[in-house]
Design a protein around this motif. Sequence first.
Motif, short mmCIF file in Angstrom:
data_model
loop_
_atom_site.label_atom_id
_atom_site.label_comp_id
_atom_site.label_asym_id
_atom_site.label_seq_id
_atom_site.Cartn_x
_atom_site.Cartn_y
_atom_site.Cartn_z
N UNK A 347 0.81 -1.22 0.00
CA UNK A 347 0.00 0.00 0.00
C UNK A 347 0.85 1.27 0.00
N UNK A 348 2.09 1.19 0.48
CA UNK A 348 2.95 2.37 0.52
C UNK A 348 3.72 2.57 -0.79
N UNK A 349 3.39 1.79 -1.81
CA UNK A 349 3.98 2.04 -3.12
C UNK A 349 5.10 1.11 -3.52
N UNK A 350 5.62 0.35 -2.58
CA UNK A 350 6.67 -0.60 -2.96
C UNK A 350 6.04 -1.71 -3.79
N UNK A 351 6.78 -2.19 -4.80
CA UNK A 351 6.24 -3.26 -5.64
C UNK A 351 7.36 -4.06 -6.28
N UNK A 352 7.02 -5.29 -6.64
CA UNK A 352 7.92 -6.16 -7.39
C UNK A 352 7.12 -6.69 -8.57
N UNK A 353 7.67 -6.56 -9.76
CA UNK A 353 6.92 -6.85 -10.98
C UNK A 353 6.48 -8.31 -11.06
N UNK A 354 7.38 -9.24 -10.78
CA UNK A 354 7.07 -10.67 -10.82
C UNK A 354 7.73 -11.34 -9.63
N UNK A 355 6.96 -12.18 -8.94
CA UNK A 355 7.48 -12.99 -7.84
C UNK A 355 7.24 -14.45 -8.19
N UNK A 356 8.33 -15.22 -8.29
CA UNK A 356 8.22 -16.66 -8.52
C UNK A 356 8.38 -17.38 -7.19
N UNK A 357 7.49 -18.31 -6.88
CA UNK A 357 7.50 -19.01 -5.59
C UNK A 357 7.57 -20.51 -5.78
N UNK A 358 8.44 -21.16 -5.00
CA UNK A 358 8.51 -22.62 -4.94
C UNK A 358 9.25 -23.01 -3.67
N UNK A 359 8.66 -23.89 -2.86
CA UNK A 359 9.35 -24.51 -1.72
C UNK A 359 10.01 -23.49 -0.79
N UNK A 360 9.24 -22.49 -0.36
CA UNK A 360 9.72 -21.47 0.58
C UNK A 360 10.85 -20.62 0.00
N UNK A 361 10.97 -20.62 -1.32
CA UNK A 361 11.93 -19.76 -2.00
C UNK A 361 11.16 -18.80 -2.89
N UNK A 362 11.58 -17.53 -2.88
CA UNK A 362 10.98 -16.51 -3.73
C UNK A 362 12.08 -15.89 -4.60
N UNK A 363 11.78 -15.75 -5.87
CA UNK A 363 12.67 -15.02 -6.77
C UNK A 363 11.88 -13.83 -7.28
#
Length: 429
Positions: A347-363
């Motif tokens: 809500x404060x404006x921070x963003x990440x274009x794409x988040x890939x998730x698998x097995x407690x790992x985020x890219x």
Amino acid sequence: MNDPLLPRHLETELKDALASARVVNIIGPRQVGKTTLVRDLMTIGKFITLDDPGILAALDADPKGQLDALIAEVQAGPLIIDEAQRSTNLALALKRTVDENRKMGQFVLTGSSNIFTSSHVADSLAGRVQTMTMLPMSVAETKRMGPARILDWASADGGPDPTELPKAEVVSRAQYIELILAGGFPEIRSLGDHRRRRRYRDYVDSVVERDVASILKIRKSDAMRRMIEQLAVRVGNELNVDDLGGKIGIQRNTTETYLDILTKLSLLKRLPAWTSGENGRDIRQPKIHLVDTGLVAALRSMSTETFNIDANPTALGGLFENFVHNELWKSLPYQKRDWRLYHWRHQRGREIDIVAEADRTLVGFEMKTSTTVDASDFQHLQWFQDEGPGRSWTVIGVVIYMGDRVLSFGRNLFALPLSVFWSFPDFPA
């Protein structure tokens, strides 16, 4: 020149599926190369197409009997049924056939939509059908390279090591833009700007008149065309259903129905919002991407001149993000883990274009339409990793840019050139 016999990464997946499923169901947008894959790249089996009105009429009149007769003609390999969605009676006949015969690899189906949409048929065929989606060509395929295993690299044991990445091709900004504008449809991507834009617009007409009409009888086909054009303008942005419907002049429920149809046809990808579940400050609306940036550019009348240095610098942003999303989407079946793609915004404006998730790992992937990158480009990724909702996860932050060097910006933060997506030489083991 077109690319009818360029190898497709899905060919390996198809061969594996034939050994483990009785029916292999390949769905995807029209003209992405499904027919070429099953007819020209496969060397076994019997091929029929339901574009042939005689075959379609016979199959609809006596589906089980016709299937039995066709199977009797197969010397080796599967019975390949192209444009399977054209028959309303095929799914139940297939169910009866594979219930009687437990042999693997009996049928390969292709179609723009999934014929196994009935919950009764889908449930009864559980474990017998493997469905895979074929998308327009990745750049790696057009260059005869292997799938982009960036997520495998990022999630490697011991952490990502820049020296383990293959050397990326040196590509100029103008060359990157041409790849984005060309898109990945085999028979269209190699055309010149003007002819390509005209072919992509004709493509939209054929989708509305044939594929959409096969799923839902719409009273105003021009409304669907306007929706696709509106979606092209909004790629890389969050979906506002009411605003979208208002621009087109249709009710919300109709807007939702049209969006669902385009999703089922694999033309639209709604990228859901990632949330940690820890607080209520994450924005939950999905982002939207269309299946091909060549199509997007044509609908927006974009050409190489649109992105001259003195042109609007924001024009490329959404298109670039859509392109990276699609290259990642195409690579997912070939990673060692099962990854899901999201986006994230606070809500404060921070963003990440794409988040890939698998097995407690985020890219996390951020995009920069520049040939240079600096530490400020990682501010959202670093906050997310150190103080934000990713602090209890293993997080790798990546900025994709138009340069030519792999750069490290601290713990698990890297800048990667866009060309890394077509730099892996072979298939994963």
